[in-house]
Design a protein around this motif. Sequence first.
Motif, PDB file in Angstrom:
ATOM      1  N   UNK A 318       0.761  -1.222   0.013  1.00 35.96           N
ATOM      2  CA  UNK A 318       0.086  -0.100  -0.031  1.00 35.96           C
ATOM      3  C   UNK A 318       0.907   1.324   0.094  1.00 35.96           C
ATOM      4  N   UNK A 319       1.885   1.141   0.628  1.00 35.90           N
ATOM      5  CA  UNK A 319       2.840   2.262   0.555  1.00 35.90           C
ATOM      6  C   UNK A 319       3.515   2.674  -0.765  1.00 35.90           C
ATOM      7  N   UNK A 320       3.411   1.808  -1.498  1.00 41.08           N
ATOM      8  CA  UNK A 320       3.823   2.060  -3.046  1.00 41.08           C
ATOM      9  C   UNK A 320       2.819   2.846  -3.885  1.00 41.08           C
ATOM     10  N   UNK A 321       1.763   3.070  -3.324  1.00 41.22           N
ATOM     11  CA  UNK A 321       0.633   3.671  -3.736  1.00 41.22           C
ATOM     12  C   UNK A 321       0.240   4.960  -3.314  1.00 41.22           C
ATOM     13  N   UNK A 322       1.040   5.099  -2.281  1.00 36.02           N
ATOM     14  CA  UNK A 322       0.710   6.663  -1.470  1.00 36.02           C
ATOM     15  C   UNK A 322       0.907   7.591  -2.160  1.00 36.02           C
ATOM     16  N   UNK A 323       0.122   8.609  -1.831  1.00 32.12           N
ATOM     17  CA  UNK A 323      -0.063  10.272  -2.225  1.00 32.12           C
ATOM     18  C   UNK A 323      -0.001  10.877  -0.944  1.00 32.12           C
ATOM     19  N   UNK A 324       0.856  10.997  -0.155  1.00 30.27           N
ATOM     20  CA  UNK A 324       0.796  11.254   1.269  1.00 30.27           C
ATOM     21  C   UNK A 324      -0.149  10.337   2.095  1.00 30.27           C
ATOM     22  N   UNK A 325      -1.198  10.868   2.795  1.00 28.94           N
ATOM     23  CA  UNK A 325      -2.126  10.033   3.546  1.00 28.94           C
ATOM     24  C   UNK A 325      -2.916   9.323   2.968  1.00 28.94           C
ATOM     25  N   UNK A 326      -2.967   9.329   1.422  1.00 28.86           N
ATOM     26  CA  UNK A 326      -4.203   8.576   0.803  1.00 28.86           C
ATOM     27  C   UNK A 326      -3.416   7.632  -0.025  1.00 28.86           C
ATOM     28  N   UNK A 330      -4.493   4.813  -9.121  1.00 31.18           N
ATOM     29  CA  UNK A 330      -3.903   5.266 -10.240  1.00 31.18           C
ATOM     30  C   UNK A 330      -2.400   5.851  -9.649  1.00 31.18           C
ATOM     31  N   UNK A 331      -1.973   5.400  -8.878  1.00 27.05           N
ATOM     32  CA  UNK A 331      -0.510   5.982  -8.559  1.00 27.05           C
ATOM     33  C   UNK A 331       0.626   5.849  -9.571  1.00 27.05           C
ATOM     34  N   UNK A 356      -0.272   2.991   7.907  1.00 25.36           N
ATOM     35  CA  UNK A 356      -0.598   4.119   7.922  1.00 25.36           C
ATOM     36  C   UNK A 356      -2.152   4.512   7.733  1.00 25.36           C
ATOM     37  N   UNK A 357      -2.625   5.789   7.492  1.00 26.23           N
ATOM     38  CA  UNK A 357      -4.111   6.047   7.440  1.00 26.23           C
ATOM     39  C   UNK A 357      -4.201   5.545   5.983  1.00 26.23           C
TER      40      UNK A 357
END
Length: 680
Positions: A318-326, A330-331, A356-357
């Motif tokens: 999931x970290x690999x698709x993060x844009x900050x807290x979200x 489509x990362x 993370x959140x």
Amino acid sequence: MSKPYPLGANLLSASSSKPQGCNFSIYAPDCANLQLVLFNGKTQRSFTIENKYAGIHHIFISDISAGQQYGFSSYIEGEDWLLLDPYAKAVSKAPYYQPPYSADKSWHMAKALVTDNTFDWQDVPPPDVPLAETILLETHTKGFSQLNPAITSAAPGSYQALADPANIKLLQEQGITSVQLLPVAVCMHEPHLLKQQGVNFWGYSTLAFMAPDPRYATIDAVAELKTAIRELHRNGIEVILDVVFNHTAEGGQDGPIFNLKALDKRYYLRNENGLRNYTGCGNSLDLTHQASLNLVMDSLRYWVSEYHIDGFRFDLAATLGRNGDRFNQQAPFFHAVAQDPILQPTKLIAEPWDIGPDGYQLSYFPDGWNECNDKFRDTVRSFWRGDHGYLKDFATRIMGSRHFFSGGRWPHKLPVNYIAYHDGFTLQDLVSYNDKHNCANGENNRDGHGDNRSYNCGIEGITDNVEIIAFREKQKRNLITTLLFSFGIPHLLAADTVSHTQGGNNNAYCQDNAISWLNWQMDELKQEFQDWLSKMIAARKQYMLPFIDAFTGDGRNNHRISWYCSNGEVMQQHDWEHQNCLGLHLGLNTDGDELLLLFNQIDTPVDFKLPDVPPIWHRVCDTSSMHLAPLNVNDHYQLAGRSMVVLQRSGVNDTVKGHQVAADAIVTKKAVSTRPIDSI
């Protein structure tokens, strides 16, 4: 003349216009002055890097050959640090230091090595196993063979031991198609482990993404790992790498500086308080930053191109698709992988969460990604433990968790189902312990997951009580048979093939010892279970695979599915709330092959009335017995307490297709009301 690309150390052969040497290139926008340092024994030479391009420092040095040790030096807050190349393809030794880390100690750390990619693959093709046929076996390179007395061709615990004839024979006999290795990239142990003179045995603390860990090599980690992969491929076995791109070994704000922190602070996700920690390891890589994305993508391509790796399992993906807290489906990382022709054919398996959140993202990864299905693990464990209220959820898991992973998107979205993973109880411990026993980890048993959904069958730990041992073996068979006869990709733990116990330790990440090393001393009971497991995997391939293929894609609704109570009646909505027994009837087309799965969750035997669909059923498995004696069954089956039965019958040859579609549509429509919600 040096060039900025490709990054890392790349050998160049001599030609009429170019001298022989090596091009060194490193992305370091936060380093105003950077020097290349070459090491030769106790001597060293330094070269000021004057060529720069878009944050990349590059230099060409002639007369360099493979094996050359190197690093990059930079002044950081008045001290001269030696930094490891993030693109290092090999390292000189297993990295280790005595905390705290310092500029002086950095010069005594493992150095990067210049490598030559030449290797004779002997035209061995990749196995290219279809997703639906894949049987994953997760193992640790060292732990798999360290104590195996049958290893004769290589040092136990090494890369080459993975492809020892004894191991290959076992994998083939078990029916394993794909070996999933815990991380083999160079690992740097966390400071708290180093203070205890311990190690990160699992390897989830990456220091160099492209370099194989020398801990598992005798001389040359690069050549030895490639050799092992080649020989596994030669015998039809894929190699999947567990990779860690969500964080690095540099830890949190006060963690050591190995490279990325000094080279470019934007490699990591940050907020006003410093590094964001969505991984539990102190930092999180920011894959929206181009340099971070490049490093990950270049690493993945390198493993496929130079090591012929067949796929990857991504830790805390999931970290690999993060844009900050979200999390963003489509990362940039997902788009980069999807368009990459080298990565497109590979298997991609996500651990679809981080801490993370917005961190739990099961089923939200793009097409082409299979996902570890923890819902399957938890539900199946709870069901066979005897917990009430799981019948409908259990049925949904068997049918492939389709409310998460629609059958219309199979096989590219088949879930990866599992009972046991490296970060939890082994199968043996799952039926032997109610609680975790992690005191050996040095954290007073505070570490590790508390929600194990395990059942010790009456006594905590090892026992010589014959009845409890028999009950445990039956529970193991229940769990594994459910796994193999569910829709999805089965993931097995190597420890479970030899009934290995970790003494109740469900977080043995730091146990480089007999706790984690598989115990290959096989008594009669362990050997019987291993033989039974081989037969059950073969039975899955023979009987279950046709149903997975049939229930995949556009034609999935042309087949039959019904759920039955033990009295032979089709289950109604209210039955899902109070039944303890369940029958699943699957049929291909209108008169094709059929499977009947019977489940009894309670300890009391049940006389199960079979569906009125002659001819006679053939017994494939009854988990109440270790032995698979053939048996023909007619209208009733005496289902033992806490057990599962698999019955099969061959259908009549298909008739005219056009007539079948209409008939199947009627059957499907009739069966809808008999299914648990979201299980279709």
